[in-house]
Design an enzyme around this catalytic site. Structure first.
Site, PDB file in Angstrom:
ATOM      1  N   HIS A 152       0.834  -1.199   0.000  1.00  0.00           N
ATOM      2  CA  HIS A 152       0.000   0.000   0.000  1.00  0.00           C
ATOM      3  C   HIS A 152       0.871   1.253   0.000  1.00  0.00           C
ATOM      4  CE1 HIS A 152      -3.432   2.546   1.139  1.00  0.00           C
ATOM      5  NE2 HIS A 152      -2.594   3.168   1.941  1.00  0.00           N
ATOM      6  N   ASP A 196     -15.424   2.802   7.444  1.00  0.00           N
ATOM      7  CA  ASP A 196     -14.370   3.778   7.139  1.00  0.00           C
ATOM      8  C   ASP A 196     -14.935   4.910   6.283  1.00  0.00           C
ATOM      9  OD1 ASP A 196     -11.620   4.812   6.950  1.00  0.00           O
ATOM     10  OD2 ASP A 196     -11.836   4.282   4.849  1.00  0.00           O
ATOM     11  N   ARG A 220     -14.929  12.944   9.112  1.00  0.00           N
ATOM     12  CA  ARG A 220     -13.614  13.555   9.384  1.00  0.00           C
ATOM     13  C   ARG A 220     -13.353  14.703   8.409  1.00  0.00           C
ATOM     14  NH1 ARG A 220      -9.740   8.777   8.678  1.00  0.00           N
ATOM     15  NH2 ARG A 220      -8.147  10.371   8.837  1.00  0.00           N
ATOM     16  N   SER A 275      -7.850   3.857   9.651  1.00  0.00           N
ATOM     17  CA  SER A 275      -8.532   3.878   8.356  1.00  0.00           C
ATOM     18  C   SER A 275      -7.769   3.004   7.348  1.00  0.00           C
ATOM     19  CB  SER A 275      -8.620   5.333   7.881  1.00  0.00           C
ATOM     20  OG  SER A 275      -8.959   5.406   6.539  1.00  0.00           O
ATOM     21  N   LYS A 278      -8.646  -1.421   6.199  1.00  0.00           N
ATOM     22  CA  LYS A 278      -8.828  -1.879   4.819  1.00  0.00           C
ATOM     23  C   LYS A 278      -7.772  -2.923   4.439  1.00  0.00           C
ATOM     24  CE  LYS A 278      -9.159   2.518   3.891  1.00  0.00           C
ATOM     25  NZ  LYS A 278      -9.216   3.862   3.394  1.00  0.00           N
TER      26      LYS A 278
END
Ligand code: URA
Length: 435
Positions: free
Chosen positions: A82, A161, A168, A183, A187
């Site tokens: 990621h 999320d 947010r 967050s 995932k």
């Protein structure tokens, strides 16, 4: 239990138990906890943070709010990589086929780009007829036959999320490190994998503006993984300039293919090789960087990764043999050269400005539903630490629409910092590895 008491506890700097976190989050997704109460709680977290235990329980509850992408039956060692969002960041496209050639699999949900950073989905979708797997079964089939298991984010994965992020966004609580960590990691944990590799960017174009923030975020995410029982490695890399030379969807696919042909830019090579080295080290397949480097060099020479990428593309709907002939990839015909009006060393190429310039000419979205033009983008002719003479080309803008060209041109010109001295003698993209 009352929501107001949990908000009050966090406001006073207390730590919520697992039961309390579950009460709050289950209540929120079921509509029993109101937006204004969750907003107050998020602001209390912004100021008082969360303990590691609280953060783990928060993240696990988020993960459990939706579907889990089940991939264990694949039997391959699965890597989920990621990036926290880069400009010109095509690492996944290059890394996945190399890992596949080593017998591993990439298991990853990819996102669409927003703002000045690009998304892996958009890059692949720039190819004619490309379609990501639509469900778990398709994903498993393609993962088993190619080792490349990429799929777009689904609304069904971690719906909590999405709900919390929207709140947010309008309550000035996006930039809370524990909230970002939960967050992202919720995932990641929703996809079954054996290792999570996080490429955390630091710099003006990144979520984390400086190295100490990037380090703190990395430690929180690595701890979530560790406490959950999933090996997690964070690589902190500098975004002093875009990654590689090409920015924009089709252009980035072309640079990925060039890289797999052995023509890497130094920064891309450093990140790709380091990630593979760390994975091979963890799996006890190598004991040194040079061993890993030899293995990767030989694979690139064999063209096996390139062939696997082509197989992945074919199975995803692409008919053209683009890895053999990049001219089959459509890029914009119009080019505007950006010329240097100065002589000296390039000490910075603002990733944020280049990302914005690319977005403005249509390579990215300023709003979620904007349509993008896959064929446009920016090609850098110089990188940080290069010497440039007056009159030389710094970059080229590939465009279709004249309307926003002058705005984009100004940003590209402003992105280059050219000085009489070289700020460093060597360039290092990776700052630190945390695990
Ligand atoms: N990326 C995410 O997925 N979540 C955040 O909160 C920030 C960046």
């Amino acid at each position: 239990m009352r929501t107001v008491d949990l908000i009050d506890k966090k406001k006073r700097g207390g730590n919520l138990s697992k039961k309390e976190i579950d009460f709050l989050l289950d209540g929120y997704i079921q509509g029993k906890v109101e937006d204004y109460q969750m907003s107050a709680f998020l602001m209390a977290v912004y100021f008082n943070g969360m303990s590691d235990e609280e953060l783990l329980n928060f993240t696990i509850n988020m993960k459990n709010s939706g579907e889990i992408i089940k991939l264990k039956s694949s039997k391959k060692f699965l890597v989920d990589k990621h990036s926290t969002g880069g400009v010109g960041d095509k690492i996944t496209i290059i890394l996945s086929p190399i890992l596949a050639s080593l017998g591993m699999g990439t298991a990853k949900l990819s996102g669409k780009g927003l703002g000045h950073t690009g998304g892996t989905i958009d890059k692949f979708e720039s190819l004619n007829n490309f379609k990501f797997s639509q469900n778990n079964k398709e994903l498993l089939n393609i993962l088993n036959s190619t080792g490349i298991g990429l799929m777009g984010y689904s609304e069904k994965v971690v719906p909590l999320d999405k709900k919390i992020y929207s709140l947010r966004d309008v309550t000035a609580t996006v930039d809370s490190i524990p909230l970002i960590a939960s967050s992202i990691m919720s995932k990641k944990l929703a996809v079954e994998s054996d290792i999570i590799v996080l490429d955390v960017k630091a710099g003006d174009g990144a979520f984390m503006k400086n190295i100490s923030q990037a380090e703190e975020l990395s430690k929180r995410m690595v701890n979530i993984g560790k406490n959950y029982g999933r090996k997690t490695i964070a690589i902190i890399s500098e975004m002093d300039e875009p990654l590689g030379y090409n920015i924009g969807n089709s252009l980035e696919i072309i640079e990925s293919i060039d890289s797999l042909n052995g023509n890497f830019s130094d920064d891309i090579k450093e990140v790709v090789y380091e990630i593979i080295y760390q994975i091979l080290l963890f799996r006890k397949k190598v004991t040194s960087y040079s061993e890993a480097k030899d293995i990767i060099d030989k694979l690139i020479e064999s063209k096996k990764p390139l062939k696997l990428l082509q197989k992945f593309l074919n199975l995803s709907g692409v008919e053209d043999n683009v890895t053999e002939n990049v001219n089959l990839i459509k890029i914009a015909d119009n080019k505007l050269k950006i010329i240097s009006n100065k002589e000296g060393y390039i000490n910075k190429i603002s990733a944020k400005k280049i990302g914005e310039a690319a977005m403005i000419i249509g390579a990215g979205r300023s709003k979620k539903d904007d349509k993008i033009d896959y064929s446009v983008g920016i090609k850098l002719h110089k990188k940080v630490l290069d010497y440039v003479k007056k009159g030389e080309i710094l970059a080229e803008i590939y465009y279709n629409d004249n309307a926003k060209l002058s705005e984009s041109k100004i940003l590209v010109e402003e992105a280059f910092l050219i000085e009489d001295f070289k700020k460093n003698s060597i360039k290092k993209t990776i700052i630190k590895v945390i695990q």
